[in-house]
Motif scaffolding. Structure first.
Motif, PDB file in Angstrom:
ATOM      1  N   VAL A  59      47.664  43.515  51.996  1.00  0.00           N
ATOM      2  CA  VAL A  59      46.626  44.848  52.172  1.00  0.00           C
ATOM      3  C   VAL A  59      46.325  44.730  53.172  1.00  0.00           C
ATOM      4  N   LYS A  60      45.976  45.410  54.787  1.00  0.00           N
ATOM      5  CA  LYS A  60      45.549  45.166  55.580  1.00  0.00           C
ATOM      6  C   LYS A  60      44.906  46.139  55.665  1.00  0.00           C
ATOM      7  N   GLY A  61      43.255  45.272  56.805  1.00  0.00           N
ATOM      8  CA  GLY A  61      42.217  47.277  57.009  1.00  0.00           C
ATOM      9  C   GLY A  61      41.017  46.985  55.957  1.00  0.00           C
ATOM     10  N   TYR A  62      39.507  47.420  56.083  1.00  0.00           N
ATOM     11  CA  TYR A  62      39.122  48.228  55.077  1.00  0.00           C
ATOM     12  C   TYR A  62      39.512  48.611  53.916  1.00  0.00           C
ATOM     13  N   ASP A  63      39.857  49.426  53.971  1.00  0.00           N
ATOM     14  CA  ASP A  63      40.563  50.812  53.058  1.00  0.00           C
ATOM     15  C   ASP A  63      41.132  49.819  52.302  1.00  0.00           C
ATOM     16  N   GLU A  64      42.723  49.059  52.836  1.00  0.00           N
ATOM     17  CA  GLU A  64      43.666  49.077  52.094  1.00  0.00           C
ATOM     18  C   GLU A  64      42.864  47.542  50.953  1.00  0.00           C
ATOM     19  N   LEU A  65      42.506  47.341  51.608  1.00  0.00           N
ATOM     20  CA  LEU A  65      40.742  45.873  51.244  1.00  0.00           C
ATOM     21  C   LEU A  65      40.487  46.353  49.775  1.00  0.00           C
ATOM     22  N   GLU A  66      39.295  47.391  49.960  1.00  0.00           N
ATOM     23  CA  GLU A  66      38.563  48.228  49.946  1.00  0.00           C
ATOM     24  C   GLU A  66      39.985  48.842  47.977  1.00  0.00           C
ATOM     25  N   ARG A  67      40.912  49.691  48.472  1.00  0.00           N
ATOM     26  CA  ARG A  67      41.675  50.109  46.753  1.00  0.00           C
ATOM     27  C   ARG A  67      41.799  48.353  46.209  1.00  0.00           C
ATOM     28  N   ARG A  68      42.511  47.608  46.659  1.00  0.00           N
ATOM     29  CA  ARG A  68      43.244  46.326  46.324  1.00  0.00           C
ATOM     30  C   ARG A  68      41.941  45.742  45.322  1.00  0.00           C
ATOM     31  N   ILE A  69      40.886  45.690  46.018  1.00  0.00           N
ATOM     32  CA  ILE A  69      39.406  45.024  44.973  1.00  0.00           C
ATOM     33  C   ILE A  69      38.985  45.955  44.110  1.00  0.00           C
ATOM     34  N   ALA A  70      38.800  47.380  44.135  1.00  0.00           N
ATOM     35  CA  ALA A  70      38.449  48.241  43.608  1.00  0.00           C
ATOM     36  C   ALA A  70      39.618  48.485  41.848  1.00  0.00           C
ATOM     37  N   ASP A  71      40.759  48.075  42.401  1.00  0.00           N
ATOM     38  CA  ASP A  71      42.324  48.215  41.266  1.00  0.00           C
ATOM     39  C   ASP A  71      41.630  46.881  40.684  1.00  0.00           C
ATOM     40  N   ALA A  72      41.780  45.525  41.484  1.00  0.00           N
ATOM     41  CA  ALA A  72      40.964  44.130  40.581  1.00  0.00           C
ATOM     42  C   ALA A  72      39.378  44.866  39.403  1.00  0.00           C
ATOM     43  N   HIS A  73      39.211  45.161  40.013  1.00  0.00           N
ATOM     44  CA  HIS A  73      37.201  45.748  39.081  1.00  0.00           C
ATOM     45  C   HIS A  73      37.939  46.043  37.884  1.00  0.00           C
ATOM     46  N   ALA A  74      38.460  47.591  38.245  1.00  0.00           N
ATOM     47  CA  ALA A  74      38.681  48.380  36.860  1.00  0.00           C
ATOM     48  C   ALA A  74      39.627  47.924  35.665  1.00  0.00           C
ATOM     49  N   LYS A  75      40.345  46.863  36.552  1.00  0.00           N
ATOM     50  CA  LYS A  75      41.238  45.960  35.637  1.00  0.00           C
ATOM     51  C   LYS A  75      41.198  44.572  34.678  1.00  0.00           C
ATOM     52  N   TRP A  76      39.763  44.008  35.676  1.00  0.00           N
ATOM     53  CA  TRP A  76      39.630  42.847  34.916  1.00  0.00           C
ATOM     54  C   TRP A  76      38.251  42.483  34.500  1.00  0.00           C
ATOM     55  N   VAL A  77      37.459  43.718  35.338  1.00  0.00           N
ATOM     56  CA  VAL A  77      35.752  42.749  35.339  1.00  0.00           C
ATOM     57  C   VAL A  77      35.794  44.636  34.271  1.00  0.00           C
ATOM     58  N   ARG A  78      35.850  45.982  34.639  1.00  0.00           N
ATOM     59  CA  ARG A  78      35.195  46.848  34.012  1.00  0.00           C
ATOM     60  C   ARG A  78      35.697  47.183  32.692  1.00  0.00           C
ATOM     61  N   ALA A  79      37.265  46.543  32.882  1.00  0.00           N
ATOM     62  CA  ALA A  79      37.895  47.093  30.801  1.00  0.00           C
ATOM     63  C   ALA A  79      37.674  45.795  30.797  1.00  0.00           C
ATOM     64  N   ALA A  80      38.414  44.996  30.648  1.00  0.00           N
ATOM     65  CA  ALA A  80      38.498  43.451  30.306  1.00  0.00           C
ATOM     66  C   ALA A  80      37.419  42.732  29.858  1.00  0.00           C
ATOM     67  N   GLY A  81      36.270  43.022  31.022  1.00  0.00           N
ATOM     68  CA  GLY A  81      35.294  42.154  30.618  1.00  0.00           C
ATOM     69  C   GLY A  81      35.265  40.551  30.790  1.00  0.00           C
ATOM     70  N   TYR A  82      35.471  40.833  32.201  1.00  0.00           N
ATOM     71  CA  TYR A  82      35.292  39.291  32.909  1.00  0.00           C
ATOM     72  C   TYR A  82      35.156  38.915  33.879  1.00  0.00           C
ATOM     73  N   GLY A  83      34.994  38.125  34.132  1.00  0.00           N
ATOM     74  CA  GLY A  83      34.310  37.538  35.525  1.00  0.00           C
ATOM     75  C   GLY A  83      35.249  36.945  36.826  1.00  0.00           C
ATOM     76  N   PHE A  84      34.583  36.414  37.279  1.00  0.00           N
ATOM     77  CA  PHE A  84      35.778  36.310  38.761  1.00  0.00           C
ATOM     78  C   PHE A  84      34.203  34.876  39.193  1.00  0.00           C
ATOM     79  N   PHE A  85      34.901  33.640  39.161  1.00  0.00           N
ATOM     80  CA  PHE A  85      33.405  32.946  39.185  1.00  0.00           C
ATOM     81  C   PHE A  85      33.731  31.251  41.041  1.00  0.00           C
ATOM     82  N   LEU A  86      33.279  30.942  41.490  1.00  0.00           N
ATOM     83  CA  LEU A  86      33.167  29.967  42.587  1.00  0.00           C
ATOM     84  C   LEU A  86      33.128  28.704  41.407  1.00  0.00           C
ATOM     85  N   THR A  87      35.282  28.014  42.086  1.00  0.00           N
ATOM     86  CA  THR A  87      35.114  26.844  41.334  1.00  0.00           C
ATOM     87  C   THR A  87      34.261  25.976  41.803  1.00  0.00           C
TER      88      THR A  87
END
Length: 123
Positions: free
Chosen positions: A47-75
């Motif tokens: 993906v390239k640019g703000y709009d595509e980045l926003e869609r990519r991250i929003a889709d991942a958030h909807a699938k993994w954070v909101r729906a599945a209950g996971y979070g992302f953590f810095l290791t």
């Protein structure tokens, strides 16, 4: 600010971006962290640019954070030089819990310390 301190700060903001529930705050964080023409690569997409980045991250958030209950953590952010660095992350139900996924991102920054390239490798 030293290069490693700056890279760590960017990594913290980057990982928290994937957990951000508010769409406006997420867009603002994208514009703060990334250059306007930044490219994000995964094995299955680019993906390239703000709009595509926003869609990519929003889709991942909807699938993994909101729906599945996971979070992302810095290791870890330990390896970087000359504007490029690696950050390790994991996805889990909470900080310190058993990861269900993990990965490494390689990022390149421009002269304004904004991400221009992000290569994501999922383990």
């Amino acid at each position: 600010m030293t290069e490693d301190v700056m890279q760590h700060a960017i990594a913290v903001h980057y990982v928290s971006l994937w957990n951000e529930p508010d769409a406006q705050a997420r867009r603002s964080a994208i514009e703060h962290l990334f250059a306007p023409d930044a490219v994000h690569h995964t094995p299955s997409m680019s993906v390239k640019g703000y709009d595509e980045l926003e869609r990519r991250i929003a889709d991942a958030h909807a699938k993994w954070v909101r729906a599945a209950g996971y979070g992302f953590f810095l290791t870890d952010v330990t390896r970087g030089h000359h504007g490029g660095f690696l950050l390790d992350w994991h996805m889990a139900t909470s900080e310190g819990s058993e990861p269900v996924s993990s990965g490494t991102d390689f990022m390149m920054l421009n002269e304004h310390c904004r991400v221009v390239l992000d290569y994501q490798f999922v383990r």
